[in-house]
Design an enzyme around this catalytic site. Structure first.
Site, PDB file in Angstrom:
ATOM      1  N   THR A  35       0.839  -1.206   0.000  1.00  0.00           N
ATOM      2  CA  THR A  35       0.000   0.000   0.000  1.00  0.00           C
ATOM      3  C   THR A  35       0.875   1.259   0.000  1.00  0.00           C
ATOM      4  OG1 THR A  35      -0.057  -0.234   2.390  1.00  0.00           O
ATOM      5  CG2 THR A  35      -2.005  -0.989   1.198  1.00  0.00           C
ATOM      6  N   GLU A 163      17.692   4.025  -2.610  1.00  0.00           N
ATOM      7  CA  GLU A 163      17.301   2.682  -3.070  1.00  0.00           C
ATOM      8  C   GLU A 163      16.666   2.762  -4.467  1.00  0.00           C
ATOM      9  OE1 GLU A 163      16.614  -0.128  -0.355  1.00  0.00           O
ATOM     10  OE2 GLU A 163      16.010  -1.556  -1.894  1.00  0.00           O
ATOM     11  N   ASP A 175       9.801   0.769   4.769  1.00  0.00           N
ATOM     12  CA  ASP A 175      10.897   0.095   5.480  1.00  0.00           C
ATOM     13  C   ASP A 175      11.840   1.107   6.125  1.00  0.00           C
ATOM     14  OD1 ASP A 175       9.644  -1.955   4.207  1.00  0.00           O
ATOM     15  OD2 ASP A 175      11.280  -2.413   2.835  1.00  0.00           O
TER      16      ASP A 175
HETATM   17  C1  GLA Z   1       9.068  -3.974   0.335  1.00  0.00           C
HETATM   18  C2  GLA Z   1       9.230  -2.495   0.036  1.00  0.00           C
HETATM   19  C3  GLA Z   1       8.250  -1.641   0.820  1.00  0.00           C
HETATM   20  C4  GLA Z   1       6.830  -2.167   0.672  1.00  0.00           C
HETATM   21  C5  GLA Z   1       6.774  -3.676   0.903  1.00  0.00           C
HETATM   22  C6  GLA Z   1       5.404  -4.250   0.598  1.00  0.00           C
HETATM   23  O1  GLA Z   1       9.425  -4.238   1.657  1.00  0.00           O
HETATM   24  O2  GLA Z   1      10.547  -2.077   0.329  1.00  0.00           O
HETATM   25  O3  GLA Z   1       8.346  -0.312   0.422  1.00  0.00           O
HETATM   26  O4  GLA Z   1       6.294  -1.825  -0.587  1.00  0.00           O
HETATM   27  O5  GLA Z   1       7.721  -4.362   0.116  1.00  0.00           O
HETATM   28  O6  GLA Z   1       4.459  -3.783   1.484  1.00  0.00           O
END
Ligand code: GLA
Length: 391
Positions: A35, A163, A175
């Site tokens: 999301t 990233e 994250d």
């Molecule tokens: C990875 C990405 C996040 C997010 C998740 C899915 O961890 O780094 O930004 O999109 O997938 O929720």
């Protein structure tokens, strides 16, 4: 562990000078998956697992990196004049990317650094070891060069920028935000369209959060992830022909229902349905937690998994097996895939008196069926990235 890292540092780089130490955690997302690049909500928390660094200033523009996790690579050397990604630079492309992103914003790094790191996040598990390394680098630079005006959410954004634009993964903000902003015993209810956030206490009296590492990671993770993003963008632009929205996160389930026929491609329709429903589920789940309705929270986790499996198609047989085994066990309140998908980990809420059985029975059934040995981590929710000490 930190003492061992300091010793390694001194062995490799010499014992002179002042050392500084830092830590940035990994994360687990409780609900709100895929999301964060759709303007929706996420609900992650920082772990007590993460990445540690020992750092010393240099007088020249040199950079030396060493990771105890990749000891066989030895010390990787470069300089502030070579902030471009190189394949041979391996894991150091992450810290270099963050340095590049600071410079790009006009924050000049006036001298080089010697850095040694160690991480206790299991590699490839989807618990954000790379985001933790990015945020770790962010706080090292903020502290070293006195960039006081750079806030912790900004450090998360810089990590995401590095990233996306240096390391080639089009990830969202979740994250890095969780690693930078985590708070002990709380999850972060983050609106990714505004970056407004609230901390919600996660004090489960008679249950634990258990992460199960499937130990599988299917290839094509990056490209499949970027495909999902594109499919959501296509669905959004179709929807924008019939309703004024900025992101899929702007839609309620009912609004989606009434506009969905504008989405031409059936695959894009499924992806968008997940993004809209998952966002609404996340809002509902946080409400349930506030009302101490853990049973409802668990049901929403289960529904999240189903949607990620069927509509978003980011699960895999090994993860589905772990989730099926967990959901079938009495005493398991909810279970789902967590993180980007295609392997990695599940997250489950498990009653205290079921935890032993969970680990034993699911571990052996999974081993029998797949030949892989799952790992289980009983989670403690920790604080976000921070300086530890001067040595
Ligand atoms: C990875 C990405 C996040 C997010 C998740 C899915 O961890 O780094 O930004 O999109 O997938 O929720």
């Amino acid at each position: 562990m930190l003492n061992k890292l300091i010793q390694e540092f001194q062995k490799l780089y010499g014992a002179e000078g002042e050392l500084r130490t830092y830590f940035a955690p990994g994360r687990v997302n409780l609900i709100g998956e895929h999301t964060d690049y759709n303007g929706g909500h996420v609900f992650p928390c920082a772990l007590t697992l993460g990445t540690y660094a020992v750092v010393r200033d240099r007088e020249d523009r040199g950079l030396r990196f060493y990771s105890m996790n990749f000891g066989s690579l030895g010390v990787l050397e470069t300089s502030l004049d070579d902030l471009v990604p190189h394949k041979e630079a391996s894991w150091t492309n992450y810290p270099k990317g963050v340095m590049w992103a600071f410079e790009k914003r006009g924050f000049h790094l006036t001298h080089g650094l010697d850095i040694a790191i160690f991480g206790d996040i299991p590699a490839g598990s989807g618990l954000s070891s790379s985001a933790s390394l990015e945020v770790l680098t962010g706080i090292i630079l903020k502290d070293t060069f006195g960039f006081d005006q750079v806030s912790m959410p900004e450090i998360a954004l810089i990590g995401q920028d590095s990233e996306n634009n240096f390391n080639g993964c089009n990830c969202g903000i979740m994250d890095q935000f969780a690693s930078a902003m985590g708070r002990k015993d709380h999850a972060i209810f983050l609106d990714t369209s505004t970056l407004e956030y609230q901390y919600a206490p996660v004090l489960l009296e008679d249950a634990k959060i258990v992460i199960t590492n499937s130990k599988v990671k299917h290839s094509l993770v990056n490209s499949a992830y970027n495909d999902r993003r594109r499919e959501c963008e296509t669905a959004l632009s179709d929807l924008q022909t019939v309703t004024q929205i900025k992101t899929l996160g702007d839609l309620s389930n009912e609004a989606f229902e009434s506009f969905q026929s504008a989405i031409k491609d059936p695959v894009c329709l499924k992806r968008a349905r997940h993004a809209v429903h998952e966002n609404q589920r996340t809002i509902q789940a946080v409400e349930a937690l506030k009302n101490n309705d853990i049973a409802l929270f668990g049901k929403l986790m289960n529904a999240s998994h189903e949607s990620l499996k069927t509509d978003y198609e980011v699960s895999c047989p090994e993860i589905d097996l772990l989730v099926d085994l967990a959901q079938a066990m009495p005493g398991v309140i909810g279970s789902r895939i967590t993180g980007g998908g295609f392997g990695g980990c599940t997250v489950s809420i498990v009653k205290n008196d079921t935890v032993d059985r969970f680990v034993k029975e699911i571990g052996s059934a999974y081993q029998k069926e797949t030949g892989h040995e799952a790992e289980f981590y009983i989670v403690e929710i920790g604080d976000g990235a921070r300086k530890l000490q001067e040595v």
